[in-house]
Design a protein around this motif. Sequence first.
Motif, PDB file in Angstrom:
ATOM      1  N   GLU A 152      50.451  49.766  58.254  1.00  0.00           N
ATOM      2  CA  GLU A 152      51.014  49.479  56.636  1.00  0.00           C
ATOM      3  C   GLU A 152      51.575  48.130  56.712  1.00  0.00           C
ATOM      4  OE1 GLU A 152      53.763  51.550  53.020  1.00  0.00           O
ATOM      5  OE2 GLU A 152      53.343  52.761  55.240  1.00  0.00           O
ATOM      6  N   HIS A 153      52.479  48.055  57.700  1.00  0.00           N
ATOM      7  CA  HIS A 153      53.466  46.788  57.855  1.00  0.00           C
ATOM      8  C   HIS A 153      52.252  45.729  57.970  1.00  0.00           C
ATOM      9  CE1 HIS A 153      57.099  49.153  58.095  1.00  0.00           C
ATOM     10  NE2 HIS A 153      56.514  49.956  59.039  1.00  0.00           N
ATOM     11  N   ALA A 154      51.311  45.696  58.813  1.00  0.00           N
ATOM     12  CA  ALA A 154      50.401  44.638  59.127  1.00  0.00           C
ATOM     13  C   ALA A 154      49.809  44.199  57.868  1.00  0.00           C
ATOM     14  CB  ALA A 154      49.237  45.114  60.283  1.00  0.00           C
ATOM     15  N   GLU A 155      49.387  45.555  56.926  1.00  0.00           N
ATOM     16  CA  GLU A 155      48.659  45.031  55.884  1.00  0.00           C
ATOM     17  C   GLU A 155      49.748  44.385  54.688  1.00  0.00           C
ATOM     18  OE1 GLU A 155      47.273  48.893  54.329  1.00  0.00           O
ATOM     19  OE2 GLU A 155      45.488  48.484  55.582  1.00  0.00           O
ATOM     20  N   ASP A 156      50.908  44.480  54.632  1.00  0.00           N
ATOM     21  CA  ASP A 156      51.803  44.056  53.585  1.00  0.00           C
ATOM     22  C   ASP A 156      52.174  42.664  54.099  1.00  0.00           C
ATOM     23  OD1 ASP A 156      52.308  46.306  52.556  1.00  0.00           O
ATOM     24  OD2 ASP A 156      53.800  47.094  53.436  1.00  0.00           O
ATOM     25  N   ASN A 157      52.147  42.210  55.293  1.00  0.00           N
ATOM     26  CA  ASN A 157      52.474  40.784  55.724  1.00  0.00           C
ATOM     27  C   ASN A 157      51.232  40.163  55.895  1.00  0.00           C
ATOM     28  OD1 ASN A 157      51.749  41.741  58.206  1.00  0.00           O
ATOM     29  ND2 ASN A 157      53.987  42.055  58.933  1.00  0.00           N
ATOM     30  N   GLY A 158      50.232  40.610  55.850  1.00  0.00           N
ATOM     31  CA  GLY A 158      48.960  39.859  56.054  1.00  0.00           C
ATOM     32  C   GLY A 158      48.608  39.569  57.477  1.00  0.00           C
ATOM     33  N   LEU A 159      49.057  40.285  58.384  1.00  0.00           N
ATOM     34  CA  LEU A 159      48.409  40.340  59.806  1.00  0.00           C
ATOM     35  C   LEU A 159      47.414  41.132  59.925  1.00  0.00           C
ATOM     36  CD1 LEU A 159      51.997  40.168  61.761  1.00  0.00           C
ATOM     37  CD2 LEU A 159      50.145  38.336  61.728  1.00  0.00           C
ATOM     38  N   ILE A 160      47.101  42.057  59.173  1.00  0.00           N
ATOM     39  CA  ILE A 160      46.007  42.902  59.278  1.00  0.00           C
ATOM     40  C   ILE A 160      44.819  42.079  59.661  1.00  0.00           C
ATOM     41  CG2 ILE A 160      45.430  43.203  56.758  1.00  0.00           C
ATOM     42  CD1 ILE A 160      45.188  45.854  59.743  1.00  0.00           C
ATOM     43  N   THR A 161      44.444  41.242  58.983  1.00  0.00           N
ATOM     44  CA  THR A 161      43.348  40.446  58.999  1.00  0.00           C
ATOM     45  C   THR A 161      42.858  39.961  60.578  1.00  0.00           C
ATOM     46  OG1 THR A 161      43.422  39.621  56.861  1.00  0.00           O
ATOM     47  CG2 THR A 161      41.772  38.445  58.499  1.00  0.00           C
ATOM     48  N   ARG A 162      44.150  39.508  61.154  1.00  0.00           N
ATOM     49  CA  ARG A 162      44.133  39.023  62.501  1.00  0.00           C
ATOM     50  C   ARG A 162      43.824  40.071  63.473  1.00  0.00           C
ATOM     51  NH1 ARG A 162      49.161  35.147  63.686  1.00  0.00           N
ATOM     52  NH2 ARG A 162      47.855  35.073  65.929  1.00  0.00           N
ATOM     53  N   ILE A 163      44.679  41.133  63.262  1.00  0.00           N
ATOM     54  CA  ILE A 163      44.517  42.305  64.211  1.00  0.00           C
ATOM     55  C   ILE A 163      43.165  42.854  64.090  1.00  0.00           C
ATOM     56  CG2 ILE A 163      45.450  44.561  64.320  1.00  0.00           C
ATOM     57  CD1 ILE A 163      48.082  43.910  63.698  1.00  0.00           C
ATOM     58  N   GLY A 164      42.382  42.828  62.844  1.00  0.00           N
ATOM     59  CA  GLY A 164      41.112  43.672  62.623  1.00  0.00           C
ATOM     60  C   GLY A 164      40.106  42.613  63.427  1.00  0.00           C
ATOM     61  N   ASP A 165      40.227  41.426  63.205  1.00  0.00           N
ATOM     62  CA  ASP A 165      39.407  40.472  63.896  1.00  0.00           C
ATOM     63  C   ASP A 165      39.369  40.699  65.455  1.00  0.00           C
ATOM     64  OD1 ASP A 165      38.714  39.346  61.620  1.00  0.00           O
ATOM     65  OD2 ASP A 165      39.624  37.573  61.666  1.00  0.00           O
ATOM     66  N   TRP A 166      40.589  40.956  65.907  1.00  0.00           N
ATOM     67  CA  TRP A 166      40.741  40.987  67.319  1.00  0.00           C
ATOM     68  C   TRP A 166      40.092  42.267  67.853  1.00  0.00           C
ATOM     69  CZ3 TRP A 166      43.038  44.923  70.236  1.00  0.00           C
ATOM     70  CH2 TRP A 166      43.168  44.598  71.601  1.00  0.00           C
ATOM     71  N   VAL A 167      40.329  43.304  66.871  1.00  0.00           N
ATOM     72  CA  VAL A 167      39.824  44.725  67.328  1.00  0.00           C
ATOM     73  C   VAL A 167      38.457  44.502  67.248  1.00  0.00           C
ATOM     74  CG1 VAL A 167      39.319  46.865  66.531  1.00  0.00           C
ATOM     75  CG2 VAL A 167      41.757  45.948  66.374  1.00  0.00           C
ATOM     76  N   LEU A 168      37.657  43.830  66.390  1.00  0.00           N
ATOM     77  CA  LEU A 168      36.072  43.722  66.340  1.00  0.00           C
ATOM     78  C   LEU A 168      35.727  42.982  67.577  1.00  0.00           C
ATOM     79  CD1 LEU A 168      35.371  42.504  62.742  1.00  0.00           C
ATOM     80  CD2 LEU A 168      34.203  44.385  63.934  1.00  0.00           C
ATOM     81  N   ARG A 169      36.343  41.867  68.001  1.00  0.00           N
ATOM     82  CA  ARG A 169      35.989  41.212  69.248  1.00  0.00           C
ATOM     83  C   ARG A 169      36.159  42.051  70.565  1.00  0.00           C
ATOM     84  NH1 ARG A 169      38.571  36.853  66.568  1.00  0.00           N
ATOM     85  NH2 ARG A 169      40.441  37.489  67.634  1.00  0.00           N
ATOM     86  N   ALA A 170      37.320  42.783  70.521  1.00  0.00           N
ATOM     87  CA  ALA A 170      37.334  43.627  71.566  1.00  0.00           C
ATOM     88  C   ALA A 170      36.447  44.920  71.882  1.00  0.00           C
ATOM     89  CB  ALA A 170      38.927  44.209  71.711  1.00  0.00           C
TER      90      ALA A 170
END
Length: 773
Positions: free
Chosen positions: A549-567
Amino acid sequence: MSEQYAHDLKLKQLSFVRQLTTIMFLTSIMNVAIVLFCFRNTSAFQNVLIWATVVGVTNVIGVARKKYLDRSNVSASKALRFYVRLSLSHGLIWGIVPFLVAHTANSQGLMVLGIQLAGIMFAGSFLQSRIPASACAFLVPIGLGFAISMMLTGDPQNQFAAVLCFVYVGVLMLAVRWSHEQFIEQHLSAAAVKEQSQVISLLLRDFEESTSDWLWQTNTYGVLMDIPLAAEGVEHENNNVMIGNNLVSLFHPDESAWVLETSLMRKESFRDLVLKVENEGDDRWWSLTGKPIYEDGAFKGFRGVAKDITQSKEIEDRIAYMAHYDGLTGLPNRVSMQEQLEKVMRKPLTPQMSRALVWLDLDNFKWVNDTLGHPAGDELLQHVAARLQEVCDERDVVARISGDEFALIVERPADGQLEVFLDKLTDYLSEPYDLWGSTANCSASVGVRLFDEETTDSRILLKHADLALYQAKKVGKANWCMFTQELDDRARARLQVESDLHHAVNENEFKVYFQPQVNAHTHEIVGCETLVRWQHPTRGLVYPGEFIEHAEDNGLITRIGDWVLRAAMSEARKLPEHIRVSVNISPVQIHSANLIPTIVHAIAANNIDPTRLELEITENVLMSDTEFTLQRLHQLKDLGIRIALDDFGTGYSSLSYLRRFPFDRIKIDKSFVRDIETRSDSRSIAVATLSLAKSLGMRCTAEGVETRYQADFLRDCGCDELQGFFISRAQPLEKLQHMIELKKVKEKVTLIQDQRDFMYRRASDMRAAERAS
């Protein structure tokens, strides 16, 4: 230099040389007499006498010519040329003298002649230095005549004197040049000063003609003595401005008048003192400047300037009002509220009283603007301001902060009156508003922060009130919430989590876990759902519910999501080819421009069949910008990627989305699976969902399966796949080797060129289609 400056320079040169002409003639006659006296007993006396006659005639002609030029309107240039020719004739005449006497004069006579000629050359050069041509015309013939005559004598001493004469002539010519340059610089400087003086005089004259200021003067007792006006016909609107009235009595008694009276009493200067004129009509304002007058050390009174600044004062007051008050509602604005808050915080708290900062925000203001228009929104704000003023006491502070935010500073008895006031406030603001014949319901959420002795920083009060307002909106609108320390602790923890998240993204502190999905009939593993974990350096393993939820609020969810896809794609290389990998996509990530390139690169770089990747989205993804989202999902599906609808039944309009987009899979939310054993409605929902999926040709996966009864019930009802603790917890892929036979892969994967080209080509086509749409 300009023609004007050059003409003035010639006139000044001509004036100077005219003043010296008579002196030079007299000096010439005196020097002729000396030469006749020195050579009276020599054989050259007759020649010298003739020479003296020529000098006399030349002087007579020169004087006559000077008088003619003075009387006539001859140009300066022509007159200067005459004086140059006159100087040249005198120079030639005096340059002949050494030749006349050199063969008969003794050494003593030659020495006297040399001294005399040297003096003549110096004096003539100095006096004519402002006209270099005239000075040189006089100097050079004399010097050359003396030097050449000395060299012709053959005497070594005379020849040495001739060399000195040449040097002397050169030095004098340099001196003439330097003196002339100084003369020109002085002339230009004087001309510039004169020009500036004329400009200043012109400006002062214009000021005197256009100014509305006037002078005043008092005696030693502060009584007006004289009021010389700036222009004739000017009259003062105040009849008290006349000789004999006391200066202080002209103005309204206030702080500025007291400063004026004090300055007069102490005999001190004052400047730009703004005073209100004592007038029965409209308000008038003057700006007063004055200083004490002393004559022979004795104080004589004051003298100064007065100016009517009524118009500028009104403009200044208007600007000050606009800077401190809201133009729409007439309430104090944020700046004024901040000043009032600082002032109230300095006041000690009254015993048995509760003082509070109330921060409120309208709940449906955006809806009013969007449906009824901004003018209706402005009218709504005016209605809200009126209601706030009605419900508040006169001593309360009411302000509009910005947009649809308002703030109050209230003080009520500590016996529960503050709570009663807050209930009344929220109820009153929740009543419908009549806007242009339409009824608008626009309640308000209220955050409250009590004043205390420990808090001395207004910024802390404002932050706490805002936290309480945020909590009021979170728990339900149209109510109020009192600030507690728990809210502050939560906010601090939230900030710490957000800070740690930035660090985690940069330091690669995330890990991917996998939870197997099995065939409901054979229990064979057919897929794995990718779940992210945060390996915090101090807190240990952190689950998604604590940071997503915090990652979605501050916009980091996109970077985290891209990393999860690659991993996930990197780990998928170790899985057998028939096992698919599911990855959750957030609503923010689905709108990211990097989503498709990230997926394409991850699939191509790891040589993964696109059909093995399944993206799980929730119904919330489809809630905003539905058309774009559906278009993006079709693009992903065209790449061969599977799309699953996660948490089915917990969102809105699920059946509508199922009709508009052909999902590959529906996942029954674990909230329904958990109560299958105890609640009949949960069993009914599960059965209905399975029937719906089967009728639509979609496979169905049940999440949260924890018991054999749940697994058997779902299998018997037609569920295709199961996922949950009954099968396995989410684990790193290496810890699932007892269930899945992992492949050994190289650290660097060799790409299959055909598949990589295919994926890049499909991605390019998708981007081109997206730009075209």
